[in-house]
Design a protein around this motif. Structure first.
Motif, short mmCIF file in Angstrom:
data_model
loop_
_atom_site.label_atom_id
_atom_site.label_comp_id
_atom_site.label_asym_id
_atom_site.label_seq_id
_atom_site.Cartn_x
_atom_site.Cartn_y
_atom_site.Cartn_z
N LEU A 1 0.86 -1.19 0.00
CA LEU A 1 0.00 0.00 0.00
C LEU A 1 0.89 1.23 0.00
O LEU A 1 1.66 1.44 0.93
CB LEU A 1 -0.91 0.00 1.23
N VAL A 2 0.77 2.03 -1.05
CA VAL A 2 1.66 3.17 -1.25
C VAL A 2 0.88 4.46 -1.06
O VAL A 2 -0.19 4.66 -1.67
CB VAL A 2 2.30 3.14 -2.64
N TYR A 3 1.43 5.34 -0.23
CA TYR A 3 0.87 6.68 -0.02
C TYR A 3 1.59 7.66 -0.93
O TYR A 3 2.81 7.78 -0.89
CB TYR A 3 1.03 7.10 1.44
N THR A 4 0.81 8.36 -1.77
CA THR A 4 1.36 9.36 -2.68
C THR A 4 0.65 10.68 -2.41
O THR A 4 -0.57 10.77 -2.61
CB THR A 4 1.17 8.96 -4.15
N PRO A 5 1.37 11.70 -1.94
CA PRO A 5 0.71 12.96 -1.58
C PRO A 5 -0.05 13.58 -2.75
O PRO A 5 0.37 13.49 -3.90
CB PRO A 5 1.88 13.86 -1.15
N SER A 6 -1.17 14.19 -2.41
CA SER A 6 -2.00 14.88 -3.39
C SER A 6 -2.62 16.08 -2.70
O SER A 6 -3.39 15.91 -1.75
CB SER A 6 -3.08 13.95 -3.94
N LEU A 7 -2.32 17.30 -3.14
CA LEU A 7 -2.85 18.49 -2.48
C LEU A 7 -4.38 18.55 -2.52
O LEU A 7 -5.01 18.84 -1.50
CB LEU A 7 -2.25 19.75 -3.09
N PRO A 8 -5.04 18.29 -3.64
CA PRO A 8 -6.51 18.31 -3.64
C PRO A 8 -7.10 17.31 -2.65
O PRO A 8 -8.04 17.62 -1.92
CB PRO A 8 -6.88 17.97 -5.08
N ARG A 9 -6.53 16.10 -2.63
CA ARG A 9 -7.05 15.10 -1.70
C ARG A 9 -6.71 15.45 -0.26
O ARG A 9 -7.47 15.17 0.67
CB ARG A 9 -6.51 13.72 -2.07
N PHE A 10 -5.52 16.06 -0.04
CA PHE A 10 -5.13 16.49 1.30
C PHE A 10 -6.16 17.47 1.85
O PHE A 10 -6.66 17.31 2.97
CB PHE A 10 -3.75 17.14 1.26
N PHE A 11 -6.48 18.51 1.08
CA PHE A 11 -7.41 19.51 1.57
C PHE A 11 -8.82 18.96 1.67
O PHE A 11 -9.58 19.31 2.59
CB PHE A 11 -7.38 20.76 0.67
N GLY A 12 -9.17 18.08 0.74
CA GLY A 12 -10.50 17.46 0.83
C GLY A 12 -10.65 16.61 2.08
O GLY A 12 -11.66 16.70 2.79
N ALA A 13 -9.62 15.80 2.37
CA ALA A 13 -9.67 14.95 3.56
C ALA A 13 -9.63 15.79 4.83
O ALA A 13 -10.30 15.48 5.81
CB ALA A 13 -8.51 13.96 3.54
N ARG A 14 -8.85 16.87 4.80
CA ARG A 14 -8.76 17.73 5.99
C ARG A 14 -10.09 18.41 6.29
O ARG A 14 -10.49 18.55 7.44
CB ARG A 14 -7.66 18.76 5.81
N TYR B 1 -5.68 11.68 6.51
CA TYR B 1 -6.80 12.61 6.59
C TYR B 1 -6.36 14.06 6.77
O TYR B 1 -7.15 14.91 7.15
CB TYR B 1 -7.75 12.19 7.72
N GLY B 2 -5.10 14.35 6.45
CA GLY B 2 -4.64 15.73 6.42
C GLY B 2 -4.53 16.40 7.76
O GLY B 2 -4.62 17.63 7.85
#
Length: 365
Positions: free
Chosen positions: A4-17, A62-63
C-alpha cells in the motif's frame, strides 16, 4: 512485491482535511501497487507477518499531520511502522527508527546519548528523510516485505501470540512516556481509551503502579476494557471527570475551574483531547502527550496560570524498545484490542475498523 503506497496529493489532502472521516476512502491518496524491493547493504529482508494501523497513519491520510513535520518524511512511501516480521523462521519486532548509524553518518549529539528517537539527522545522509513507514527508500509494514538492519530486529518471546507481538512498537512509545511521570504521582487520569490509552492503563499496572488510576472512555466497550486492565474509575466524558474533581467558576459567559488530577495522560491524539487534558490537570500538575494533536487551537493559560507541566513521547531508545518486547510475555489480553486483521486489498475496511486494525499481507498464512 505488493504494498500500500501513499502518494501525496494536495486536492485530496485539503479534501480529507475539510471532510475528515466523511471523505470518501476511495479518494484517499493510498493505492495497492506492485513495487520493487531492492537490496541495500547492511539491511536484511524481513517478511511482514502483521502491521498495525496507527493514529499517526490516519492523521497523515486525513490531512491532520502538522505541516512542520513534512520535511522529516519522504513520499511516495509504503506506510506502516508497527511491524511484526519473520526472518529465518523466527518472529521479530522491527524497530522502525533510521538514525545516524542506519544512515551511515557519525552519531549526532542525541545519538551519542542513546536517544536515537531524537536523532538530529533524520533528514540527512544517503537515505531519504523519515523512519520506516514514512520513507520513500525503504518500505514500511503495509507491504509483503520490509528492509531493516539486524540490530533493529528484536526476537519475540516464546509463547507470545502474533496479535499481541505486533503491539511492541506502540508499547515502547507508551513505556517511554510513562517513564516521564516518575516518580509516580498518587493519581493518574488517562484520557482517550483507544490503543495508546488502553496500553497506558495496562502498562501502568504491569509496571507496579499502585496509585489511583482513572480513565475517560467514549464507548462502553472501551470502558469495560479499561476496568479489566486496571482502571479504578472510568468516566464517560472529560466533563464528568472534571466535575468530579474540580470546582467550577463562572463570570458572564466564561467558565473556569480549580482543581483536577495530579497527572493526565492525553492519548486521544486530538486537539479537543489536548484542550481537555490541560483543563483536567490540577494546579502544578503534569500532562503527558502520548497522542499527536496537530494544528488545533488551545488555550495556553494553564501553563502559566496553573503552572501545568507538559511532556511528550514520540519514539524510544533501543533499550526501551527491547524492554517493551520483553514485557509482551506478561501482558496477556493486549490481543483483545485488535479490531480486525485485513488483507492489503481490504484497506478501506481496515481504515474504518473499530479497534486496532492490522494488515496481514497475502504472502503469509
Amino acid at each position: 512485491m505488493r504494498a500500500l503506497v501513499y502518494t501525496p496529493s494536495l486536492p485530496r489532502f485539503f479534501g480529507a482535511r475539510l471532510l475528515g472521516k466523511r471523505f470518501p476512502k476511495g479518494l484517499l491518496p493510498l493505492a495497492l501497487k506492485e513495487v520493487p524491493l531492492s537490496e541495500r547493504e547492511g539491511f536484511v529482508r524481513v517478511r511482514v507477518r502483521l502491521s498495525g494501523v496507527c493514529g499517526s497513519d490516519l492523521a497523515l491520510l486525513y490531512g491532520k499531520s502538522p505541516p512542520s513535520l513534512s520535511p522529516f518524511f519522504s513520499f511516495p512511501a509504503v506506510l506502516g511502522h508497527e511491524i511484526l516480521g519473520e526472518v529465518g523462521g523466527s518472529l521479530v519486532a522491527v524497530n522502525p527508527l533510521l538514525a545516524c548509524h542506519d544512515r551511515g553518518l557519525p552519531p549526532c549529539p542525541m545519538c551519542q546519548r542513546g536517544e536515537e528517537g531524537l536523532c538530529q539527522n533524520l533528514a540527512e545522509g544517503p537515505l531519504a528523510p523519515g523512519i520506516l513507514g514514512y520513507n520513500r527508500d525503504l518500505p514500511g509494514g503495509w507491504g509483503e516485505w520490509t528492509l531493516a538492519r539486524p540490530e533493529r530486529l528484536y526476537p519475540i518471546p516464546q509463547g507470545v501470540p502474533e496479535e499481541r507481538a505486533v503491539f511492541a512498537e506502540p508499547l515502547a512509545v507508551v513505556l517511554r512516556g510513562l517513564g516521564k511521570l516518575r516518580p509516580w504521582p498518587e493519581e493518574v487520569l488517562v484520557l482517550g481509551m483507544g490503543t495508546l490509552g488502553l496500553l497506558a492503563v495496562r502498562l501502568l499496572r504491569a509496571l507496579g503502579y499502585t496509585g489511583r488510576l482513572f480513565a475517560v472512555a467514549k464507548y462502553a466497550h472501551q470502558a469495560e476494557r479499561a476496568k479489566a486492565f486496571g482502571a479504578d474509575q472510568v468516566f464517560p466524558s472529560a466533563k464528568e471527570a472534571l466535575l468530579e474533581r474540580a470546582k467550577r467558576y463562572r463570570y458572564l459567559l466564561f467558565e473556569g475551574h480549580r482543581g483536577g488530577y495530579e497527572a493526565v495522560v492525553e492519548a486521544s491524539g486530538s486537539g479537543k483531547g489536548f484542550r481537555e487534558a490541560l483543563a483536567l490537570a490540577r494546579e502544578g500538575g503534569r500532562v503527558l502527550l502520548l497522542g499527536a494533536p496537530g494544528l488545533e487551537w488551545a488555550d495556553l493559560s494553564p501553563f502559566w496560570f496553573k503552572e501545568v507541566a507538559l511532556v511528550g513521547s514520540y519514539t524510544y531508545t533501543r533499550e526501551e524498545f527491547g524492554q517493551a518486547v520483553a514485557l509482551l510475555k506478561e501482558l496477556e489480553g493486549l490481543e483483545a484490542l485488535v479490531g480486525g486483521v485485513f488483507p492489503l486489498e481490504a484497506w478501506r475496511e481496515a481504515l474504518a475498523a473499530r479497534g486496532k486494525a492490522l494488515f496481514r499481507p497475502g504472502n503469509v498464512a
